[in-house]
Write an enzyme that holds these catalytic residues in place. Structure first.
Site, mmCIF file in Angstrom:
data_model
loop_
_atom_site.group_PDB
_atom_site.id
_atom_site.type_symbol
_atom_site.label_atom_id
_atom_site.label_comp_id
_atom_site.label_asym_id
_atom_site.label_seq_id
_atom_site.Cartn_x
_atom_site.Cartn_y
_atom_site.Cartn_z
ATOM 1 C CG ASP A 1 32.714 40.598 41.856
ATOM 2 O OD1 ASP A 1 32.317 39.809 41.441
ATOM 3 O OD2 ASP A 1 33.819 41.086 41.865
ATOM 4 C CG ASP B 1 38.299 48.911 45.449
ATOM 5 O OD1 ASP B 1 38.306 50.130 45.203
ATOM 6 O OD2 ASP B 1 38.011 47.973 44.675
ATOM 7 N NE ARG C 1 34.218 38.719 43.962
ATOM 8 C CZ ARG C 1 35.638 39.115 44.123
ATOM 9 N NH1 ARG C 1 36.298 37.891 44.790
ATOM 10 N NH2 ARG C 1 36.226 39.897 43.581
ATOM 11 C CB SER D 1 40.626 46.891 38.185
ATOM 12 O OG SER D 1 39.407 45.765 39.394
#
Length: 407
Positions: free
Chosen positions: A125, A16, A96, A177
């Site tokens: 996320d 990404d 995060r 992922s």
């Protein structure tokens, strides 16, 4: 949105964010500064500086957040006993907010116009990053390419990267992922998207051995705790980062902490993934064992309710909230006596308690013994039971009287 001249990008070097640098420059004509939050992903950090600059970033920050991650996020969550839906040890969830906070600090220092992340519009996320940004820079514009660009899948992303010669480490056949940090490694996508499929652990696992490959002989370890925090393995004192790294090795060798889970995402859908958390699984188990010895019944039972709420708070990205702070303050108070040693037997994915001691132990052999004692009068229990069962007696009599009247 005002004209954007400089953007801070949460950068990992994965698929990404590898293409987002190029996309931001093409879309906004802006400068892109990459920010990497080092929370213990180790090998994934190699070559990131060169890759980011080659991909078009003007600068890259690689911030070592591992100590803060362990002591301010991981350990408080273990102390709370927070486990999401009984399985997930929150590896991505509590990383995060920390990264988001550091991104805001860098954005302010750099005079950036916006902060960008590469989270999809389907995931958790995006919420975790953006709530952290809102907590520290409520007016900061946030760019989320997955919500506005024309790319629809990871296959589209791979094609985009190949067209622009952007280096990526995956292809269409290895397109899991993943998220890795000191605490865990997660795997999603491909065959895992179908719950009927058994995971191919021999292909997937990176931190842990499969059950079949684990040693046929048990491993014994002793963990020492001080006020709810682990401080030593087998009598050797070490810092939190080193301790988790060592337990990851020991746990991984014994196939500890692999979880296959279908979870309820915050955005409303279910998702399926495989989590590897070898060291963390050991720490949770040992901590709970020690609490059994050191906490009184009412505190322990109430703390179980707190654990459920704390897990939801962390999973949902609500770390920087008054409720999390208040719950953590309660938890911290409960940990004052959680000090001692826990011996564990590790064998082919199993963690078995092999004994524990504490100077604050509430276990009294004098009272609990099945042998003769001089401190407990067993006749006292008759009066206790009569009072404890009084509501049942009253109701039974009422029911009997009601039946007689009905006749």
């Amino acid at each position: 949105m005002k004209k954007i001249n400089k953007v801070i990008l949460a950068y990992s070097g994965g698929l990404d964010t590898s293409i987002i640098i190029s996309w931001l420059k093409e879309t906004y004509g802006c400068e892109v500064i990459a920010v990497v939050g080092n929370v213990g992903q180790k090998a994934e950090l190699e070559g990131l500086e060169e890759k980011a600059i080659t991909s078009g970033a003007s600068k890259i920050y690689i911030e070592d957040l591992t100590e803060e991650f362990v002591y301010d996020y991981v350990f408080p969550t273990i102390q709370a006993g927070a486990v999401y839906e009984g399985k997930y040890l929150l590896g991505t969830s509590f990383a995060r907010p920390l990264i988001g906070k550091r991104m805001v600090e860098i954005a302010k220092a750099e005079g950036a116009d916006a902060i960008c992340h590469g989270c999809t519009g389907k995931g958790n996320d995006q919420v975790r990053f953006e709530l952290a940004i809102k907590a520290f820079a409520p007016e900061m514009p946030i760019i989320a390419p997955w919500r506005i660009w024309d790319l629809k899948s990871r296959e589209d992303e791979i094609a985009y990267a190949e067209e622009r010669n952007i280096p990526i480490k995956i292809n269409k056949d290895t397109n899991y992922s993943k998220d890795m940090n000191l605490w865990h490694l997660s795997h999603e996508g491909l065959d895992l998207e179908f719950p009927e499929n058994e995971p191919d652990y021999a292909k997937i696992l990176e931190l842990s051995k499969t059950l079949e490959a684990a040693p046929d002989k048990a491993t014994y370890i002793t963990l020492s705790y001080e006020k709810g925090n682990p401080v030593a393995i087998n009598g050797v004192k070490m810092g939190g980062v080193e301790l988790i790294e060592e337990l990851n090795k020991i746990g991984g060798e014994n196939a500890i902490g692999t979880t296959d889970m279908v979870e309820n995402r915050l955005v409303g859908m279910k998702s399926r993934g495989v989590y590897e958390t070898p060291g963390g699984t050991i720490l949770y188990s040992a901590h709970k064992d020690l609490e059994e010895l050191c906490l009184d019944k009412e505190t322990a039972h109430y703390k179980e309710m707190i654990a459920l709420k704390f897990a939801d708070i962390v999973y949902n990205g609500l770390w920087y909230t008054p409720l999390r702070e208040a719950l953590q303050a309660f938890v911290k108070t409960t940990q004052e006596t959680v000090t001692g040693e826990v011996k564990l037997k590790l064998y082919k994915g199993n963690i078995v308690n092999a004994g524990m001691t504490s100077p604050y132990s509430l276990y009294s052999e004098e009272y609990a013994t099945f042998g003769e004692d001089a401190v407990y009068d067993q006749k006292d229990s008759a009066g206790f039971i009569n009072l404890f069962g009084l509501p049942l007696v009253v109701k039974a009599k009422m029911d009997a009287a009601t039946k007689r009247e009905a006749k």
